[in-house]
Design a protein around this motif. Structure first.
Motif, short mmCIF file in Angstrom:
data_model
loop_
_atom_site.label_atom_id
_atom_site.label_comp_id
_atom_site.label_asym_id
_atom_site.label_seq_id
_atom_site.Cartn_x
_atom_site.Cartn_y
_atom_site.Cartn_z
N ARG A 59 -2.40 -0.58 0.35
CA ARG A 59 -2.72 -1.63 -0.63
C ARG A 59 -3.25 -2.89 0.05
O ARG A 59 -4.17 -3.55 -0.46
N GLY A 60 -2.66 -3.24 1.18
CA GLY A 60 -3.13 -4.42 1.92
C GLY A 60 -4.55 -4.25 2.42
O GLY A 60 -5.36 -5.17 2.32
N GLU A 61 -4.87 -3.06 2.95
CA GLU A 61 -6.23 -2.81 3.42
C GLU A 61 -7.21 -2.78 2.25
O GLU A 61 -8.33 -3.30 2.37
N ILE A 62 -6.82 -2.21 1.13
CA ILE A 62 -7.69 -2.20 -0.05
C ILE A 62 -7.95 -3.62 -0.52
O ILE A 62 -9.09 -4.00 -0.80
N ALA A 63 -6.89 -4.43 -0.58
CA ALA A 63 -7.05 -5.83 -1.02
C ALA A 63 -7.94 -6.61 -0.06
O ALA A 63 -8.82 -7.36 -0.50
N LEU A 64 -7.73 -6.45 1.24
CA LEU A 64 -8.54 -7.17 2.22
C LEU A 64 -10.00 -6.71 2.15
O LEU A 64 -10.91 -7.54 2.14
#
Length: 139
Positions: A59-64
């Motif tokens: 989720r963090g990589e998708i958001a970034l």
């Protein structure tokens, strides 16, 4: 987003978004492997289970990735997030045994893939510095 930031943000954003999307279904041994590397660099992550860690990382990589691709997200903010993410990966590189040659910052064969993440820090800092200096020139 300034036009000059577009190539940097699109290329890195697409790469990170793809990485996050590919981790969406990470479970079991694969999640344990990713979690184990992260715990080696940041022992406090031991408190987060491997499957949960994999979901949060995804989720963090998708958001970034999405933030870098979205033209309405200011480059200052996107750059700060990118620099922080890259710094975490550099910490992983520095603290994981076998990724560096003894008493050196030079990567081993196994460490080359992670050592390159220092570029993410540089790209993030470039977005931050350019945003700050561009504001001064415009005011």
């Amino acid at each position: 987003m300034r036009l000059a930031h577009t190539p940097l943000r699109v290329s890195i954003g697409a790469f990170i978004l793809n990485s996050g999307l590919s981790k969406r279904g990470l479970e079991g041994e694969a999640a344990q492997a990713v979690h184990g590397m992260a715990v080696g660099a940041v022992p406090q992550l031991e408190q987060v289970g491997p499957d949960r860690f994999a979901k949060l990382l995804s989720r963090g990589e998708i958001a970034l990735g999405a933030a870098l691709l979205a033209p309405f997200v200011p480059s200052l903010l996107a750059g700060a997030a990118l620099a922080a993410f890259g710094a975490g990966l550099v910490q992983l590189y520095l603290k994981t045994p076998g990724l560096r040659e003894p008493n050196s910052l030079k990567p081993t064969q196994a460490g080359t893939g992670i050592a390159k993440d220092v570029w993410l820090v540089g790209a993030g800092l470039t977005l931050i510095l350019d945003s700050l200096t561009h504001r001064r020139r415009c005011h």
